[in-house]
Scaffold this active site. Structure first.
Site, PDB file in Angstrom:
ATOM      1  N   ASP A   6       0.898  -1.071  -0.037  1.00 13.61           N
ATOM      2  CA  ASP A   6       0.080   0.111  -0.085  1.00 13.61           C
ATOM      3  C   ASP A   6       0.756   1.248  -0.022  1.00 13.61           C
ATOM      4  O   ASP A   6       1.959   1.186   0.332  1.00 13.61           O
ATOM      5  CB  ASP A   6      -0.806   0.005   1.131  1.00 13.61           C
ATOM      6  CG  ASP A   6      -1.909   1.044   1.429  1.00 13.61           C
ATOM      7  OD1 ASP A   6      -2.292   1.523   0.141  1.00 13.61           O
ATOM      8  OD2 ASP A   6      -2.367   1.568   2.243  1.00 13.61           O
ATOM      9  N   TYR A  38      -1.537   7.771  -2.659  1.00 15.19           N
ATOM     10  CA  TYR A  38      -1.597   7.352  -3.953  1.00 15.19           C
ATOM     11  C   TYR A  38      -2.981   7.958  -4.755  1.00 15.19           C
ATOM     12  O   TYR A  38      -2.983   8.038  -5.763  1.00 15.19           O
ATOM     13  CB  TYR A  38      -1.956   5.972  -4.115  1.00 15.19           C
ATOM     14  CG  TYR A  38      -0.902   4.952  -3.853  1.00 15.19           C
ATOM     15  CD1 TYR A  38       0.431   5.618  -3.916  1.00 15.19           C
ATOM     16  CD2 TYR A  38      -0.842   3.452  -3.866  1.00 15.19           C
ATOM     17  CE1 TYR A  38       1.687   4.759  -4.056  1.00 15.19           C
ATOM     18  CE2 TYR A  38       0.284   2.706  -3.715  1.00 15.19           C
ATOM     19  CZ  TYR A  38       1.652   3.381  -3.920  1.00 15.19           C
ATOM     20  OH  TYR A  38       2.598   2.422  -4.219  1.00 15.19           O
ATOM     21  N   GLY A  39      -3.848   8.566  -3.438  1.00 16.99           N
ATOM     22  CA  GLY A  39      -5.048   8.980  -4.224  1.00 16.99           C
ATOM     23  C   GLY A  39      -5.071   9.818  -5.398  1.00 16.99           C
ATOM     24  O   GLY A  39      -6.122   9.565  -6.398  1.00 16.99           O
ATOM     25  N   CYS A  69      -4.763  -1.703  -1.649  1.00 13.67           N
ATOM     26  CA  CYS A  69      -5.124  -0.401  -1.796  1.00 13.67           C
ATOM     27  C   CYS A  69      -6.186  -0.248  -3.235  1.00 13.67           C
ATOM     28  O   CYS A  69      -5.756  -0.842  -4.005  1.00 13.67           O
ATOM     29  CB  CYS A  69      -3.572   0.533  -2.121  1.00 13.67           C
ATOM     30  SG  CYS A  69      -4.067   2.272  -2.736  1.00 13.67           S
ATOM     31  N   ASN A  70      -7.297   0.246  -2.700  1.00 19.33           N
ATOM     32  CA  ASN A  70      -8.297   0.556  -3.735  1.00 19.33           C
ATOM     33  C   ASN A  70      -7.903   1.191  -4.922  1.00 19.33           C
ATOM     34  O   ASN A  70      -8.230   0.807  -5.993  1.00 19.33           O
ATOM     35  CB  ASN A  70      -9.596   1.277  -3.184  1.00 19.33           C
ATOM     36  CG  ASN A  70     -10.240   0.482  -2.125  1.00 19.33           C
ATOM     37  OD1 ASN A  70      -9.532   0.229  -0.883  1.00 19.33           O
ATOM     38  ND2 ASN A  70     -11.228  -0.386  -2.563  1.00 19.33           N
ATOM     39  N   CYS A 179     -11.170   2.589   1.382  1.00 15.84           N
ATOM     40  CA  CYS A 179      -9.434   2.780   1.329  1.00 15.84           C
ATOM     41  C   CYS A 179      -9.064   1.792   2.652  1.00 15.84           C
ATOM     42  O   CYS A 179      -9.895   2.144   3.741  1.00 15.84           O
ATOM     43  CB  CYS A 179      -9.599   4.324   1.477  1.00 15.84           C
ATOM     44  SG  CYS A 179      -7.560   4.601   1.859  1.00 15.84           S
ATOM     45  N   THR A 180      -8.144   1.353   2.125  1.00 18.10           N
ATOM     46  CA  THR A 180      -7.666   0.521   3.581  1.00 18.10           C
ATOM     47  C   THR A 180      -7.189   1.378   4.799  1.00 18.10           C
ATOM     48  O   THR A 180      -6.963   0.871   5.840  1.00 18.10           O
ATOM     49  CB  THR A 180      -6.526  -0.600   2.926  1.00 18.10           C
ATOM     50  OG1 THR A 180      -5.446   0.525   2.569  1.00 18.10           O
ATOM     51  CG2 THR A 180      -6.701  -1.547   1.772  1.00 18.10           C
ATOM     52  N   HIS A 181      -6.838   2.623   4.486  1.00 16.85           N
ATOM     53  CA  HIS A 181      -6.485   3.460   5.677  1.00 16.85           C
ATOM     54  C   HIS A 181      -7.768   3.609   6.708  1.00 16.85           C
ATOM     55  O   HIS A 181      -7.644   3.825   7.866  1.00 16.85           O
ATOM     56  CB  HIS A 181      -6.006   4.909   5.130  1.00 16.85           C
ATOM     57  CG  HIS A 181      -4.662   4.988   4.617  1.00 16.85           C
ATOM     58  ND1 HIS A 181      -3.997   4.281   3.613  1.00 16.85           N
ATOM     59  CD2 HIS A 181      -3.475   5.344   5.463  1.00 16.85           C
ATOM     60  CE1 HIS A 181      -2.893   4.598   3.442  1.00 16.85           C
ATOM     61  NE2 HIS A 181      -2.355   5.171   4.686  1.00 16.85           N
TER      62      HIS A 181
END
Length: 259
Positions: A6, A38-39, A69-70, A179-181
């Site tokens: 990620d 990354y967004g 990570c999406n 989102c994995t966060h």
């Protein structure tokens, strides 16, 4: 060994689920802090980083890789599957379980711009959300909260308030954490939404898919360290401290590296 990557600490929410489901499986985790978040990165940038990271994970012994990570999944997973001869598991916004379980027929999705603009999100929404109103909201600033360890603070409340206010105004009964966060902010989000709104975290489903695809290679030598953690942009001391805190690990059977 399973590889996970990620942009930062977010993918650890997926690693937690994998560790619970497959406690004896070695894992190598790559946090690409040099390029976090990354967004808003371009598709080309994300594919280039994905190639670099996957090469590093395979070199460490990864036989299956989770793109935790999406945004990176939306941009790069098709290309990764074409290039490499190993299984990949990606993140998919969990619209289906939210839509099926919703009684109000209003569900919310928190994610990044890169996820919302991706083909996968649009296909999933069209396929599984017929007759359901999907309210989307970019989680601006949420990744940074997690990266700085600000969960549960007044600052987290300030950043989350306008984002969650939109979901409350639409009276959603399910909110997808895209989102994995975001699972690391689950307690903050739930307090703002109230107990009647159910949060959907896709991490357990991703871990289940990894378990289905993972096959241990008995011909490979035994790996001495259960968990390896690589960062591209932090001092190892800081990385070690934050990883141990977020995963509730001790330092036994762990190795920290800088790429």
């Amino acid at each position: 060994m399973i590889g996970i990557f990620d942009s930062g600490y977010g993918g650890l929410s997926v690693q937690k689920a994998v560790m619970q489901l497959m406690p004896n499986t070695p894992i190598v985790y790559f946090a690409d802090h040099q390029y976090c978040p990354y967004g808003r990165k371009s598709k080309e940038e994300l594919i280039e980083r994905a190639f670099f990271i996957v090469d590093a994970l395979i070199e460490q012994g990864a036989q299956l890789i989770i793109v935790a990570c999406n945004t990176a999944t939306a941009a790069a997973i098709d290309t990764l599957r074409e290039k490499y001869d190993i299984p990949f598991v990606g993140m998919e916004p969990a619209i289906k379980p939210a839509a099926l379980a919703s009684t109000s027929k209003k569900v919310g999705v928190l994610a990044t711009e890169g996820t919302f603009s991706g083909k996968l999100f649009k296909q999933t929404k069209e396929k599984f959300a017929q007759g359901v109103e999907v309210i989307i909201q970019e989680g601006v600033g949420l990744v940074e909260l997690v990266e700085k360890g600000l969960m549960g603070t007044y600052k987290a409340h300030q950043v989350l308030y306008p984002i969650i206010a939109k979901m409350k105004a639409h009276r959603v009964d399910h909110l997808v954490l895209g989102c994995t966060h975001y699972p690391f902010l689950k307690d903050d989000i739930q307090k703002m939404l109230g107990d009647k709104v159910r949060l959907i975290d896709p991490s357990p489903a991703v871990a289940q898919q990894a378990q289905r695809l993972y096959q241990k290679d008995e011909s490979k030598p035994e790996i001495k360290k259960y968990y390896r953690f690589i960062t591209s942009g932090l001092k190892v001391k800081e990385y070690r401290r934050n990883i141990l805190q977020l995963l509730q690990l001790d330092e036994e059977n762990t190795l920290f590296m800088y790429e």
